[in-house]
Design a protein around this motif. Structure first.
Motif, PDB file in Angstrom:
ATOM      1  N   ILE A 119       0.840  -1.207   0.000  1.00  0.00           N
ATOM      2  CA  ILE A 119       0.000   0.000   0.000  1.00  0.00           C
ATOM      3  C   ILE A 119       0.871   1.252   0.000  1.00  0.00           C
ATOM      4  O   ILE A 119       0.596   2.221  -0.737  1.00  0.00           O
ATOM      5  N   ARG A 122       2.210   1.954  -3.423  1.00  0.00           N
ATOM      6  CA  ARG A 122       1.186   2.449  -4.347  1.00  0.00           C
ATOM      7  C   ARG A 122       0.812   3.897  -4.020  1.00  0.00           C
ATOM      8  O   ARG A 122       0.625   4.713  -4.927  1.00  0.00           O
ATOM      9  N   GLU A 128      -3.123   7.103 -10.003  1.00  0.00           N
ATOM     10  CA  GLU A 128      -4.532   7.277  -9.662  1.00  0.00           C
ATOM     11  C   GLU A 128      -4.738   7.025  -8.167  1.00  0.00           C
ATOM     12  O   GLU A 128      -3.908   6.389  -7.516  1.00  0.00           O
ATOM     13  N   PRO A 129      -5.850   7.518  -7.601  1.00  0.00           N
ATOM     14  CA  PRO A 129      -6.152   7.210  -6.196  1.00  0.00           C
ATOM     15  C   PRO A 129      -6.100   5.709  -5.924  1.00  0.00           C
ATOM     16  O   PRO A 129      -6.509   4.897  -6.758  1.00  0.00           O
ATOM     17  N   VAL A 130      -5.596   5.370  -4.757  1.00  0.00           N
ATOM     18  CA  VAL A 130      -5.278   3.976  -4.448  1.00  0.00           C
ATOM     19  C   VAL A 130      -6.456   3.285  -3.773  1.00  0.00           C
ATOM     20  O   VAL A 130      -6.980   3.750  -2.750  1.00  0.00           O
ATOM     21  N   ASP A 131      -6.861   2.157  -4.353  1.00  0.00           N
ATOM     22  CA  ASP A 131      -7.817   1.238  -3.743  1.00  0.00           C
ATOM     23  C   ASP A 131      -7.087  -0.071  -3.471  1.00  0.00           C
ATOM     24  O   ASP A 131      -6.369  -0.581  -4.347  1.00  0.00           O
ATOM     25  N   TYR A 132      -7.277  -0.615  -2.291  1.00  0.00           N
ATOM     26  CA  TYR A 132      -6.575  -1.867  -1.934  1.00  0.00           C
ATOM     27  C   TYR A 132      -7.454  -2.621  -0.952  1.00  0.00           C
ATOM     28  O   TYR A 132      -7.837  -2.094   0.098  1.00  0.00           O
ATOM     29  N   ASP A 133      -7.759  -3.860  -1.271  1.00  0.00           N
ATOM     30  CA  ASP A 133      -8.605  -4.688  -0.422  1.00  0.00           C
ATOM     31  C   ASP A 133      -7.785  -5.873   0.065  1.00  0.00           C
ATOM     32  O   ASP A 133      -7.675  -6.892  -0.616  1.00  0.00           O
ATOM     33  N   SER A 138      -7.411  -2.453   4.326  1.00  0.00           N
ATOM     34  CA  SER A 138      -8.072  -2.028   3.089  1.00  0.00           C
ATOM     35  C   SER A 138      -8.148  -0.508   3.077  1.00  0.00           C
ATOM     36  O   SER A 138      -8.401   0.115   4.110  1.00  0.00           O
ATOM     37  N   VAL A 139      -7.898   0.074   1.910  1.00  0.00           N
ATOM     38  CA  VAL A 139      -8.003   1.524   1.759  1.00  0.00           C
ATOM     39  C   VAL A 139      -8.755   1.815   0.462  1.00  0.00           C
ATOM     40  O   VAL A 139      -8.811   0.974  -0.441  1.00  0.00           O
ATOM     41  N   SER A 140      -9.300   3.024   0.385  1.00  0.00           N
ATOM     42  CA  SER A 140     -10.080   3.377  -0.804  1.00  0.00           C
ATOM     43  C   SER A 140      -9.898   4.851  -1.129  1.00  0.00           C
ATOM     44  O   SER A 140     -10.031   5.715  -0.257  1.00  0.00           O
ATOM     45  N   GLY A 141      -9.533   5.120  -2.381  1.00  0.00           N
ATOM     46  CA  GLY A 141      -9.465   6.488  -2.870  1.00  0.00           C
ATOM     47  C   GLY A 141      -8.382   7.337  -2.248  1.00  0.00           C
ATOM     48  O   GLY A 141      -8.544   8.554  -2.139  1.00  0.00           O
TER      49      GLY A 141
END
Length: 327
Positions: A119, A122, A128-133, A138-141
């Motif tokens: 993460i 990235r 681009e904004p980072v999404d990670y599940d 987990s992170v979003s945007g």
């Protein structure tokens, strides 16, 4: 030879003064650890303002007590302040530190390392904004930060070393005997190739516990104390030392954990000191350091001052092992 120094956090010496002096003496990087008492990144920011070219690294900040975003942000900020001189060194730390100091559970440290590092990378470099599940995080945007900060990992066990091979720019082994480094790196090499990465581009930057004195016994005793502390502190360090010294490290750890600190230190043999650190007179220590780099896969040794003896040996050790000492 690329040569860095891990500045002691404790003692009467100001780490900033030692770092400024290290740059003047030819070290190419200075590093700050972080356990409690001071922030590595804040101190490195002060050092950045007073130095010109020396690289600045954390060795290490842990992957539990900050979120990946809160690790990425100070890394990017330090890199901006230092005009591109920052390196982020991370690790799991120890169960004692994570649970007792930070009040967190030391669960699934290898997975925590993998997801946190992925993460961070990235957030630092994606367009681009980072999404990670992930399984743990987990992170979003998350907005990217547009900084290419090298990321090193202080992995000890084979599972964590595979994280280095898959993701990292460098490896920060600590208490892995020098005689075992080549074999330990094979795990990193294999996992790097599985990801189509070139293992030759992964920097091997071990901590090198170092002490120099005109009295070689004083120097050896300083490194003995360092090894005894880590052998008694956590299973990961004991397992690393045990790859070369299984019986000896068990005795050292038992004495340390029983409260017999002096006995534990005395149980660290000269052979252990020579395979885990550099100690002796200035001339002997310089020769040992050159031999270490010449005979192993080490790319960037990090001279590490034993904090238990920093007041006695820090300045002399940094000066004696400095690149300009060989000019």
């Amino acid at each position: 030879m690329h040569l860095g120094v891990v500045i002691p956090r404790t003692g009467t010496h100001d780490p900033t003064d030692l770092a400024v002096s290290a740059e003047a003496q030819g070290y190419d990087s200075v590093w700050m650890g972080e356990l409690w008492g001071s922030s590595a990144v804040v101190k490195l920011s002060e050092i950045a303002a007073l130095t010109d070219e020396v690289e600045l690294g954390t060795a290490i900040v842990n992957v539990f007590s900050r979120t990946p975003a809160v690790l990425a942000m100070p890394a990017a900020t330090l890199d901006r302040v230092a005009d591109g001189r920052a390196t982020l060194g991370v690790g799991t730390s120890t169960p004692t530190a994570i649970e007792n100091v930070h009040g967190l559970s030391f669960e699934r440290p290898v997975r925590r390392s993998h997801e946190t590092i992925e993460i961070i990378q990235r957030i630092l470099t994606d367009d681009e904004p980072v999404d990670y599940d992930g399984e743990l995080v987990s992170v979003s945007g998350v907005p990217p930060l547009d900084r290419d900060v090298p990321l090193y990992h202080a992995a000890l066990g084979p599972a964590n070393r595979r994280v280095v091979g898959r993701l990292c720019d460098g490896w920060l082994p600590h208490n892995v005997p020098f005689s075992e480094l080549d074999e330990a790196f094979e795990v990193i090499e294999t996992s790097a190739r599985e990801r189509d990465r070139d293992p030759g581009e992964i920097t091997v930057a071990p901590y090198v516990p170092s002490a120099v004195s005109d009295d070689p016994d004083e120097a050896y005793d300083a490194v003995r104390g360092h090894i005894a502390y880590y052998a008694g502190s956590a299973e990961g360090y004991r397992n690393a030392i045990a790859t070369a010294f299984p019986d000896q490290v068990k005795r050292v750890a038992e004495a340390w954990q029983a409260g017999d600190r002096a006995d534990a230190t005395a149980l660290v043999t000269d052979e252990m000191v020579d395979d885990l650190g550099v100690a002796g007179t200035p001339a002997a220590a310089r020769e040992r350091l050159r031999k270490l780099v010449g005979e192993t896969i080490v790319d960037r040794p990090l001279v590490t001052i034993p904090e238990q003896a920093a007041d006695d040996v820090a300045e002399d050790t940094i000066e004696a092992l400095a690149p300009v000492a060989d000019d």
